[in-house]
Scaffold this motif. Sequence first.
Motif, PDB file in Angstrom:
ATOM      1  N   PHE A   1       0.929  -1.176  -0.017  1.00  0.00           N
ATOM      2  CA  PHE A   1      -0.064   0.021   0.123  1.00  0.00           C
ATOM      3  C   PHE A   1       0.908   1.363  -0.155  1.00  0.00           C
ATOM      4  O   PHE A   1       2.095   1.241   0.603  1.00  0.00           O
ATOM      5  CB  PHE A   1      -0.821   0.159   1.325  1.00  0.00           C
TER       6      PHE A   1
ATOM      7  N   TYR B   1      -0.029   5.239   1.414  1.00  0.00           N
ATOM      8  CA  TYR B   1      -1.015   6.050   1.961  1.00  0.00           C
ATOM      9  C   TYR B   1      -0.386   7.465   1.868  1.00  0.00           C
ATOM     10  O   TYR B   1       0.866   7.391   2.031  1.00  0.00           O
ATOM     11  CB  TYR B   1      -1.242   5.547   3.572  1.00  0.00           C
TER      12      TYR B   1
ATOM     13  N   HIS C   1      -6.233  13.002   7.693  1.00  0.00           N
ATOM     14  CA  HIS C   1      -6.096  11.674   8.177  1.00  0.00           C
ATOM     15  C   HIS C   1      -5.362  10.927   6.866  1.00  0.00           C
ATOM     16  O   HIS C   1      -5.325  11.392   5.996  1.00  0.00           O
ATOM     17  CB  HIS C   1      -7.323  11.029   8.697  1.00  0.00           C
ATOM     18  N   LEU C   2      -4.863   9.709   7.541  1.00  0.00           N
ATOM     19  CA  LEU C   2      -4.090   8.971   6.374  1.00  0.00           C
ATOM     20  C   LEU C   2      -5.222   8.392   5.429  1.00  0.00           C
ATOM     21  O   LEU C   2      -6.336   8.130   5.646  1.00  0.00           O
ATOM     22  CB  LEU C   2      -3.697   7.669   7.105  1.00  0.00           C
TER      23      LEU C   2
ATOM     24  N   LEU D   1      -5.747   6.127   1.432  1.00  0.00           N
ATOM     25  CA  LEU D   1      -5.219   5.263   0.703  1.00  0.00           C
ATOM     26  C   LEU D   1      -5.148   5.840  -0.643  1.00  0.00           C
ATOM     27  O   LEU D   1      -5.941   6.513  -1.304  1.00  0.00           O
ATOM     28  CB  LEU D   1      -6.127   4.008   0.611  1.00  0.00           C
TER      29      LEU D   1
ATOM     30  N   LYS E   1      -2.959   0.571  -3.934  1.00  0.00           N
ATOM     31  CA  LYS E   1      -2.716  -0.775  -3.263  1.00  0.00           C
ATOM     32  C   LYS E   1      -2.243  -2.007  -4.230  1.00  0.00           C
ATOM     33  O   LYS E   1      -2.937  -1.864  -5.461  1.00  0.00           O
ATOM     34  CB  LYS E   1      -4.139  -1.262  -2.189  1.00  0.00           C
TER      35      LYS E   1
ATOM     36  N   PHE F   1      -2.275  -6.008  -4.499  1.00  0.00           N
ATOM     37  CA  PHE F   1      -2.757  -7.478  -3.938  1.00  0.00           C
ATOM     38  C   PHE F   1      -2.385  -8.488  -4.830  1.00  0.00           C
ATOM     39  O   PHE F   1      -1.641  -9.351  -4.446  1.00  0.00           O
ATOM     40  CB  PHE F   1      -4.491  -7.588  -3.720  1.00  0.00           C
TER      41      PHE F   1
ATOM     42  N   ARG G   1       1.248  -5.684   4.316  1.00  0.00           N
ATOM     43  CA  ARG G   1       0.583  -6.710   5.108  1.00  0.00           C
ATOM     44  C   ARG G   1       0.906  -7.951   4.502  1.00  0.00           C
ATOM     45  O   ARG G   1       0.418  -8.369   3.379  1.00  0.00           O
ATOM     46  CB  ARG G   1      -0.817  -6.259   5.274  1.00  0.00           C
TER      47      ARG G   1
ATOM     48  N   GLU H   1      -9.422  -6.466   4.001  1.00  0.00           N
ATOM     49  CA  GLU H   1      -9.678  -5.167   3.091  1.00  0.00           C
ATOM     50  C   GLU H   1      -8.931  -4.159   3.375  1.00  0.00           C
ATOM     51  O   GLU H   1      -8.213  -3.885   4.483  1.00  0.00           O
ATOM     52  CB  GLU H   1     -10.919  -5.035   2.536  1.00  0.00           C
ATOM     53  N   THR H   2      -9.049  -3.050   2.561  1.00  0.00           N
ATOM     54  CA  THR H   2      -8.518  -1.601   2.774  1.00  0.00           C
ATOM     55  C   THR H   2      -8.671  -1.199   4.206  1.00  0.00           C
ATOM     56  O   THR H   2      -9.803  -1.193   4.610  1.00  0.00           O
ATOM     57  CB  THR H   2      -8.834  -0.619   1.710  1.00  0.00           C
ATOM     58  N   GLN H   3      -7.784  -0.434   4.886  1.00  0.00           N
ATOM     59  CA  GLN H   3      -7.930   0.022   6.193  1.00  0.00           C
ATOM     60  C   GLN H   3      -8.470   1.536   6.019  1.00  0.00           C
ATOM     61  O   GLN H   3      -7.844   2.274   5.161  1.00  0.00           O
ATOM     62  CB  GLN H   3      -6.817   0.050   7.058  1.00  0.00           C
TER      63      GLN H   3
ATOM     64  N   PHE I   1      -8.631   5.263   7.968  1.00  0.00           N
ATOM     65  CA  PHE I   1      -8.185   5.599   9.097  1.00  0.00           C
ATOM     66  C   PHE I   1      -9.055   6.825   9.707  1.00  0.00           C
ATOM     67  O   PHE I   1      -9.338   7.514   8.707  1.00  0.00           O
ATOM     68  CB  PHE I   1      -6.532   6.284   8.987  1.00  0.00           C
TER      69      PHE I   1
END
Lengths: 112, 111
Positions: free
Chosen positions: A34, A36, A43-44, A46, A49, A51, A94, B98-100, B102
């Motif tokens: 990812f 970010y 805030h953070l 995305l 990403k 996969f 992850r 899945e995607t986090q 925040f």
Amino acid sequence: AQSVSQHNHHVILSEAASLELGCNYSYGGTVNLFWYVQYPGQHLQLLLKYFSGDPLVKGIKGFEAEFIKSKFSFNLRKPSVQWSDTAEYFCALRGGGFKTIFGAGTRLFVKA
Amino acid sequence: DAMVIQNPRYQVTQFGKPVTLSCSQTLNHNVMYWYQQKSSQAPKLLFHYYDKDFNNEADTPDNFQSRRPNTSFCFLDIRSPGLGDAAMYLCATSREEETQYFGPGTRLLVL
């Protein structure tokens, strides 16, 4: 052990310059990767990403990243940055399970 | 249309005085996470809830506890804050792996 390394802590660019932020990871198995972004005071969020599938992934705001398995890398690129891209960028991985490992971040400052 | 909400945004506490940070979500995600982020460092996972199941990271100090009374809310309790616990605390949610997403974080200052 899982780890993420971001090469540059601070990057300063002029508008319209090309951007590449380095990210290398350490993990022996299948990874999800990812990028970010954290804009000042926000805030953070995305950016993009990876996969599986096409190793070149496109994200929001014209960003893209390429997963190169042989180099354990997932570098972030943008052909032409804007002043509004000033932010902190975090690479993350992850492996198995829910734990996400973040890099230390790269602060990008774009001069108008 | 805030999705992950953290309160308060700034918290000042005294050395050794218990403090609770809260997180709520409107996404109905089954996983909730707490991260600690110290200045110029990467966010570090403290623990996460998978539904009602609590999962503590091995290196999270005992001083940090968490509660999740329902799907929407999750709390971070610091029983006896030390100066070294001053940091930004980030809450995140996800549906399964899945995607986090925040929240904006709570900045904790320990005097």
